[in-house]
Scaffold this active site. Sequence first.
Site, PDB file in Angstrom:
ATOM      1  N   CYS A  69       0.843  -1.208   0.000  1.00 40.10           N
ATOM      2  CA  CYS A  69       0.000   0.000   0.000  1.00 40.10           C
ATOM      3  C   CYS A  69       0.875   1.252   0.000  1.00 40.10           C
ATOM      4  O   CYS A  69       1.509   1.573   0.999  1.00 40.10           O
ATOM      5  CB  CYS A  69      -0.917  -0.066   1.222  1.00 40.10           C
ATOM      6  SG  CYS A  69      -1.662   1.487   1.747  1.00 40.10           S
ATOM      7  N   CYS A  72       0.136   3.916   2.584  1.00 39.33           N
ATOM      8  CA  CYS A  72       0.556   3.455   3.927  1.00 39.33           C
ATOM      9  C   CYS A  72       2.040   3.732   4.131  1.00 39.33           C
ATOM     10  O   CYS A  72       2.447   4.201   5.200  1.00 39.33           O
ATOM     11  CB  CYS A  72       0.334   1.951   4.089  1.00 39.33           C
ATOM     12  SG  CYS A  72      -1.382   1.432   3.979  1.00 39.33           S
TER      13      CYS A  72
END
Length: 148
Positions: A69, A72
């Site tokens: 991600c 993230c």
Amino acid sequence: MSPKLRLTCPECGQANQFPRDKAGAAPKCGICGHALNDGKVAPVDFRTLEKMAKSDGLPLLVDFWAPWCGPCRAMAPEFEKAAKALAPHVRLAKIDTQSHPDATVRYNIRGIPAFILFAEGREVARLAGARPAADVVRFVQEKLTLIA
Ligand SMILES: [Zn+2]
């Protein structure tokens, strides 16, 4: 006599107890020696996360993330900054949802990054999406004021 503070070790999962007024005095785990409250984001596994969320004496903010991600990963340094800003009153941890899919199911995570604030053994609030450290700090402070 200072009341006891209970903190789970993010490294080995051991429950530690010490006087509450020592929360900011760099407490260490009695079993493995890992820092219990050092203002850094602690990587945790699912079992340890459950323990921390249920029984810790300090509020806990958890970052649900995954290595694939991008947002993230971009968020990680901001989360570290927030951990430093909120220490020693709030602990920050992160769980890799790719390695620990149980956590995604248990906490009903629909998108990442997602943040859950726990205090006094229960979920207090959630925040979704990457954002600057200042926003994370403000979110935690506001929510904790509401339950205080
Ligand atoms: Zn430990």
